[in-house]
Design a protein around this motif. Structure first.
Motif, PDB file in Angstrom:
ATOM      1  N   ALA A  40       0.824  -1.205   0.000  1.00  0.00           N
ATOM      2  CA  ALA A  40       0.000   0.000   0.000  1.00  0.00           C
ATOM      3  C   ALA A  40       0.859   1.257   0.000  1.00  0.00           C
ATOM      4  O   ALA A  40       0.535   2.243  -0.669  1.00  0.00           O
ATOM      5  N   VAL A  41       1.960   1.241   0.729  1.00  0.00           N
ATOM      6  CA  VAL A  41       2.862   2.397   0.750  1.00  0.00           C
ATOM      7  C   VAL A  41       3.485   2.578  -0.629  1.00  0.00           C
ATOM      8  O   VAL A  41       3.645   3.706  -1.099  1.00  0.00           O
ATOM      9  N   GLN A  42       3.809   1.490  -1.301  1.00  0.00           N
ATOM     10  CA  GLN A  42       4.342   1.601  -2.658  1.00  0.00           C
ATOM     11  C   GLN A  42       3.311   2.204  -3.597  1.00  0.00           C
ATOM     12  O   GLN A  42       3.648   3.038  -4.448  1.00  0.00           O
ATOM     13  N   VAL A  43       2.062   1.802  -3.464  1.00  0.00           N
ATOM     14  CA  VAL A  43       0.990   2.381  -4.274  1.00  0.00           C
ATOM     15  C   VAL A  43       0.880   3.873  -3.996  1.00  0.00           C
ATOM     16  O   VAL A  43       0.725   4.678  -4.922  1.00  0.00           O
ATOM     17  N   ALA A  44       0.991   4.263  -2.730  1.00  0.00           N
ATOM     18  CA  ALA A  44       0.913   5.679  -2.363  1.00  0.00           C
ATOM     19  C   ALA A  44       2.058   6.462  -2.990  1.00  0.00           C
ATOM     20  O   ALA A  44       1.845   7.580  -3.494  1.00  0.00           O
ATOM     21  N   TRP A  45       3.262   5.918  -2.975  1.00  0.00           N
ATOM     22  CA  TRP A  45       4.411   6.605  -3.570  1.00  0.00           C
ATOM     23  C   TRP A  45       4.243   6.772  -5.070  1.00  0.00           C
ATOM     24  O   TRP A  45       4.523   7.827  -5.634  1.00  0.00           O
ATOM     25  N   VAL A  46       3.802   5.732  -5.748  1.00  0.00           N
ATOM     26  CA  VAL A  46       3.614   5.814  -7.202  1.00  0.00           C
ATOM     27  C   VAL A  46       2.577   6.886  -7.530  1.00  0.00           C
ATOM     28  O   VAL A  46       2.776   7.705  -8.434  1.00  0.00           O
ATOM     29  N   ALA A  47       1.480   6.905  -6.780  1.00  0.00           N
ATOM     30  CA  ALA A  47       0.452   7.918  -7.008  1.00  0.00           C
ATOM     31  C   ALA A  47       1.007   9.314  -6.747  1.00  0.00           C
ATOM     32  O   ALA A  47       0.769  10.250  -7.528  1.00  0.00           O
ATOM     33  N   HIS A  48       1.745   9.474  -5.669  1.00  0.00           N
ATOM     34  CA  HIS A  48       2.330  10.779  -5.337  1.00  0.00           C
ATOM     35  C   HIS A  48       3.270  11.251  -6.441  1.00  0.00           C
ATOM     36  O   HIS A  48       3.217  12.407  -6.875  1.00  0.00           O
TER      37      HIS A  48
END
Length: 77
Positions: A40-48
C-alpha cells in the motif's frame, strides 16, 4: 574500504510520501492489514510521484484487492 555515502533523504523517515493530506493517507493505510501495508505504501508513492491523490490510490487499490480475494474464494467453492 571502498564504499559509498548515502545522500540525505529529503522525505520523512516513516516511508510515506510528503503530502498535504497526510491524515487521510494514514487513515487509508490503517484500513489495510499490516501484512499488505508495504504494498500500500508503494501504491501511495507511485500515485504521489504521478501527481495523483495517494490516499485515494491506496483506497482504490485495497478495494480492488478485496474484490479479487472474494472472487478467488468464490471460485474455489
Amino acid at each position: 574500504m571502498g564504499g559509498f555515502a548515502l545522500a540525505p533523504c529529503r522525505y520523512r523517515m516513516d516511508g510515506l510520501p510528503p503530502v498535504s493530506y497526510s491524515q487521510r493517507l494514514e487513515l487509508e493505510l490503517k484500513l489495510v492489514p499490516e501484512s499488505e501495508r508495504e504494498d500500500a505504501v508503494q501504491v501511495a508513492w507511485v500515485a504521489h510521484l504521478d501527481g495523483e491523490d495517494a490516499g485515494l490510490a491506496v483506497k482504490k487499490w485495497w478495494v480492488g484487492a478485496l474484490r479479487r480475494r472474494r472472487r478467488e474464494q468464490t471460485n474455489l467453492l
